[in-house]
Design a protein around this motif. Structure first.
Motif, short mmCIF file in Angstrom:
data_model
loop_
_atom_site.label_atom_id
_atom_site.label_comp_id
_atom_site.label_asym_id
_atom_site.label_seq_id
_atom_site.Cartn_x
_atom_site.Cartn_y
_atom_site.Cartn_z
N PHE A 277 34.86 32.08 93.13
CA PHE A 277 35.91 31.44 92.36
C PHE A 277 35.29 30.29 91.56
O PHE A 277 34.30 29.68 91.97
N THR B 224 36.26 26.84 88.70
CA THR B 224 37.28 25.88 88.27
C THR B 224 37.66 26.12 86.80
O THR B 224 36.98 26.86 86.08
N PRO C 242 38.29 25.25 92.68
CA PRO C 242 37.85 26.58 92.24
C PRO C 242 38.83 27.66 92.72
O PRO C 242 38.70 28.19 93.83
N PHE C 243 39.83 27.98 91.91
CA PHE C 243 40.84 28.96 92.31
C PHE C 243 40.87 30.18 91.38
O PHE C 243 41.64 31.12 91.63
N ILE C 244 40.06 30.20 90.34
CA ILE C 244 40.07 31.31 89.40
C ILE C 244 39.00 32.31 89.81
O ILE C 244 37.82 31.97 89.87
N PRO C 245 39.37 33.56 90.11
CA PRO C 245 38.38 34.53 90.57
C PRO C 245 37.43 34.94 89.45
O PRO C 245 37.86 35.19 88.32
N GLN C 246 36.17 35.00 89.76
CA GLN C 246 35.16 35.48 88.82
C GLN C 246 33.97 36.01 89.61
O GLN C 246 33.35 35.27 90.38
#
Length: 501
Positions: free
Chosen positions: A441, A443, A433-437
């Motif tokens: 974060f 995946t 899980p590196f995508i910020p939201q």
């Protein structure tokens, strides 16, 4: 002179016979590909989630057809040409004639990291089920499975239960047919239809008749694509691919493919039908675990009578035999990889020939002890671990096998790039899980709604092609052997014959 020629011909004939001993593939060679999924998992998934789970079965069927087209004849020919090389890492090393066996060692370790947890999962599953159903302590079950598996190896060598696969397939199909017949006969068509109408009134019938509906809601196109793509993991399944290396002639592979297609179509239909009928027969109750479902079938739930009880016994027996067969295959395959690809040749005191059991005895004992020890201390987490490892490995292995089997320009460097890219991208896509939201974060899987199987495979394939180009033209002897294998095979006679393409 004639006597010398006669002795040489006799020795070559003995070598060919020992090479083929323990080889051959029956009509059930694709059971590893989709048999277990369709027979035991698919009815349960349809029962719990709805008819949308059938997309996994459809994708598995398409994947099975692709793996037969992509790998079956070519792996058989390479295995015979390479003097009984029956492991995937060994095949790739011989295919590219590696001077430094980086690809062979990397793949050997990666496949072992899948096969050992897979065997542990199967042994733990047998023990867990035996405790729930019969009250047998897990330690006793694991010890019994250990002794049975070792006895199969000592009796039959690496073939194991393969001699009985055809009968197991028949037993599995018969068990599903009997379950459906028992439900209809005991409950009656009228009662089943009444349950369907009641569930329709409750708004849940669409789960069992609409393939676009699953888990209480409509499936989106990315979700359907994700379910379908699970079947393509077969293209990178080392157990499935290795089975073709044990085939002995093109005619056997051709006959096996025909029977596999027929068997798979029956399995696809019966598994979905069984899931729907189980739900209709048990309505309005809904069983929460597959273990409870087995117990319910076996213990004459609601007084259904002897027929239903007998059907449950056959179904449980078929499940046990299939699980034991898969366990034995994992252990033998892992042992073969250890012996052939990780132990230096100078330390092998016995050469493999046919079904020579002594050469594999020590690796089998070591792998079995490791698997049994892990099974004793495992929990339900072993299922998740094994499935995640399978997904990551298959995404890396599929582009490697396609390039090695279909392209004369493939190189060891290109395959190494394809494997690393496929496995790393699959792991990142699913578990990083590196995508910020929002406040956290997510995946790539959560962002796109698509499982990373097809993206990882395609990216690995494309970058593998670039790796092939950067490595330059492969050696001429490698290209010559590749072209030879495409058109000819070592037959049972003394000469090479044209293979049926």
């Amino acid at each position: 002179m004639k006597r010398k020629n006669g002795k040489r011909e006799k020795k070559e004939k003995i070598d060919r016979n020992s090479l083929r001993q323990g080889r051959g593939t029956g009509s059930s060679v694709s059971l590893y590909a989709i048999g277990l999924l369709l027979m035991f998992l698919m009815p349960w998934m349809v029962y719990m989630q709805g008819a949308g789970a059938a997309w996994i079965a459809i994708g598995s069927f398409v994947g099975m057809l692709l793996v037969w087209q992509m790998a079956s004849y070519r792996l058989m020919r390479f295995s015979l040409q390479q003097k009984d090389q029956v492991t995937i890492p060994g095949f790739l090393s011989r295919r590219f004639q590696e001077s430094r066996p980086i690809l062979k060692i990397l793949l050997s370790c990666s496949i072992l990291l899948l096969l050992i947890p897979a065997a542990t999962m199967l042994m733990y599953g047998i023990a867990d089920f035996a405790k729930a159903l019969f009250g047998i302590p897990k330690m006793y079950t694991i010890l019994g499975v250990f002794l049975i598996s070792m006895g199969l190896f000592l009796l039959f060598g690496r073939s194991g239960l393969r001699l009985a696969e055809r009968w197991i397939a028949i037993l599995v199909l018969a068990s599903l047919v009997l379950i459906d017949y028992a439900i209809v006969r005991v409950l009656g068509t009228r009662h089943i239809l009444e349950n369907i109408f009641h569930s329709w009134a409750a708004g849940s019938v669409t789960e069992y008749v609409n393939v676009g509906y699953m888990g209480g809601r409509d499936l989106s196109i990315p979700e359907i694509l994700s379910l379908f793509s699970f079947g393509f993991l077969i293209l990178g399944n080392p157990l499935v691919l290795q089975r073709f290396q044990l085939a002995d002639r093109a005619r056997t592979v051709h006959r096996s493919r025909r029977w596999a297609v027929i068997f798979s179509l029956f399995a696809l239909f019966l598994s979905v039908l069984t899931g729907g009928l189980l739900r209709a027969s048990l309505y309005p109750a809904k069983i929460s675990s597959i273990r409870t479902l087995f117990v319910t079938i076996l213990q004459e739930d609601k007084g259904r009578g002897f027929l239903f009880y007998l059907t449950g016994v056959i179904f449980v027996a078929a499940a046990g035999l299939m699980t034991l067969e898969l366990l034995h295959a994992c252990i033998i395959s892992a042992s073969q990889i250890v012996r052939d690809n990780l132990i230096p040749k100078r330390h092998r005191k016995l050469e493999m020939s046919g079904s020579n059991r002594r050469a594999l005895l020590l690796p089998v004992i070591v792998i079995e002890v490791v698997v049994a020890s892990l099974a004793l201390c495992s929990g339900d987490w072993i299922y998740t671990l094994c499935l995640d490892a399978y997904l990551v490995l298959a995404c890396g292995l599929m582009p490697v096998m396609y390039m090695a089997l279909r392209s004369s320009r493939a190189t060891a460097r290109g395959c190494l790039v394809a494997f690393l890219v496929g496995t790393i991208l699959a792991g990142v896509w699913e578990f990083s899980p590196f995508i910020p939201q929002g406040n956290g974060f997510i995946t790539l899987h959560e962002l796109t709604g698509v499982v990373g199987i097809l993206p990882s495979m395609m990216t690995g394939f494309l970058l593998g092609i670039l790796g092939n180009k950067s490595a330059g033209q492969p050696p001429q002897e490698v290209v010559s052997e590749f072209e030879e294998v495409q058109y000819r095979l070592v037959s049972s006679g003394s000469k090479k014959e044209r293979a049926i393409r």
